[in-house]
Design a protein around this motif. Sequence first.
Motif, PDB file in Angstrom:
ATOM      1  N   LYS A 129      11.949  -4.716   3.323  1.00  0.00           N
ATOM      2  CA  LYS A 129      12.738  -5.605   4.170  1.00  0.00           C
ATOM      3  C   LYS A 129      14.231  -5.395   3.912  1.00  0.00           C
ATOM      4  CE  LYS A 129      11.603  -8.729   6.397  1.00  0.00           C
ATOM      5  NZ  LYS A 129      11.431  -8.855   7.874  1.00  0.00           N
ATOM      6  N   GLY A 186      16.320  -2.964   5.898  1.00  0.00           N
ATOM      7  CA  GLY A 186      16.691  -3.274   7.273  1.00  0.00           C
ATOM      8  C   GLY A 186      17.974  -4.063   7.428  1.00  0.00           C
ATOM      9  N   PHE A 187      18.482  -4.661   6.345  1.00  0.00           N
ATOM     10  CA  PHE A 187      19.697  -5.463   6.494  1.00  0.00           C
ATOM     11  C   PHE A 187      20.704  -5.280   5.372  1.00  0.00           C
ATOM     12  CE2 PHE A 187      16.411  -8.173   4.564  1.00  0.00           C
ATOM     13  CZ  PHE A 187      17.037  -8.613   3.411  1.00  0.00           C
ATOM     14  N   GLN A 239      17.514 -16.105   5.818  1.00  0.00           N
ATOM     15  CA  GLN A 239      16.277 -15.626   6.444  1.00  0.00           C
ATOM     16  C   GLN A 239      15.297 -16.777   6.549  1.00  0.00           C
ATOM     17  OE1 GLN A 239      13.081 -15.270   4.762  1.00  0.00           O
ATOM     18  NE2 GLN A 239      12.033 -14.505   6.584  1.00  0.00           N
ATOM     19  N   HIS A 270      23.085 -10.069  12.995  1.00  0.00           N
ATOM     20  CA  HIS A 270      21.659 -10.389  13.135  1.00  0.00           C
ATOM     21  C   HIS A 270      20.894  -9.066  13.033  1.00  0.00           C
ATOM     22  CE1 HIS A 270      18.267 -12.174  15.875  1.00  0.00           C
ATOM     23  NE2 HIS A 270      17.948 -12.221  14.597  1.00  0.00           N
ATOM     24  N   GLU A 278      18.108  -8.094  11.609  1.00  0.00           N
ATOM     25  CA  GLU A 278      16.657  -8.133  11.775  1.00  0.00           C
ATOM     26  C   GLU A 278      16.284  -9.445  12.453  1.00  0.00           C
ATOM     27  OE1 GLU A 278      14.285  -7.456   8.324  1.00  0.00           O
ATOM     28  OE2 GLU A 278      14.364  -5.296   8.629  1.00  0.00           O
TER      29      GLU A 278
END
Length: 251
Positions: free
Chosen positions: A41, A44-45, A155, A223, A225
Amino acid sequence: MDESDDLSRRIAELGPWFHNLRIGGIQTAPDHFLGDYPAFKWQGFRHVLPENTSGMSVLDIGCNAGFYALEMARRGASEVVAIDSDAHYLRQARFAAEQADADITFRQMSVYDVGSLGRRFDLVIFMGVFYHLRHPLLALDLLHEHVVGKQMLFQCMQRGTQAVANLAHDYDFDDDTLFHQDAAPRLHFIEHRFAHDPTNWFVPNRAATEAMLRSSGFAIEAHPEPEVYLCRREARPEHTDQPPRIVAADR
């Protein structure tokens, strides 16, 4: 017993692990049901945060085994404080930080108690906590009032459409069209369990997540994800400009 065997034993004794960390080349949760979590995860950010956090103070709320706190320490943050209400996770996090020679301060406390920290941080990490709270908006109000100095990485699990309705600022009492739109802010309450977890209380759709952030004084800067937001602290909207009366409460 060699050092590797001793390390494996200590990692097993601290289990079960929710964060799959790599400590001395050993994975703490190699069979995680989500895969290599949260590392996959993070990919992705991670780009929305500075590669070099030198000079920054960071607060990780609900740190679990410390994955994000460790990443901030690796990026050079001048101060990292990590809190969790679960003593089991804190034992894991302290062990992982010790093995990584990372300078992180750990405290057992609830998000509702952040006012007792008595200070603000350049970056607050608030990942995977919101939907576990009985009082989610109170938590956002307390973060805004007491600890978020500049930015918050947020999140929350989401369900429902990713569409966001273009809504008016007010509706007449007899106009119920708002409540029939899937893309309007919706916050689902879970009375019993979701995903076998009795601490999953509220699950918003995207529109509700973003609306709650804005209403609590957090402007969305990125933003990267579907469930992840980088927010900037700003003035609270006029109709919610009163600070929360509750400064600290037990979770």
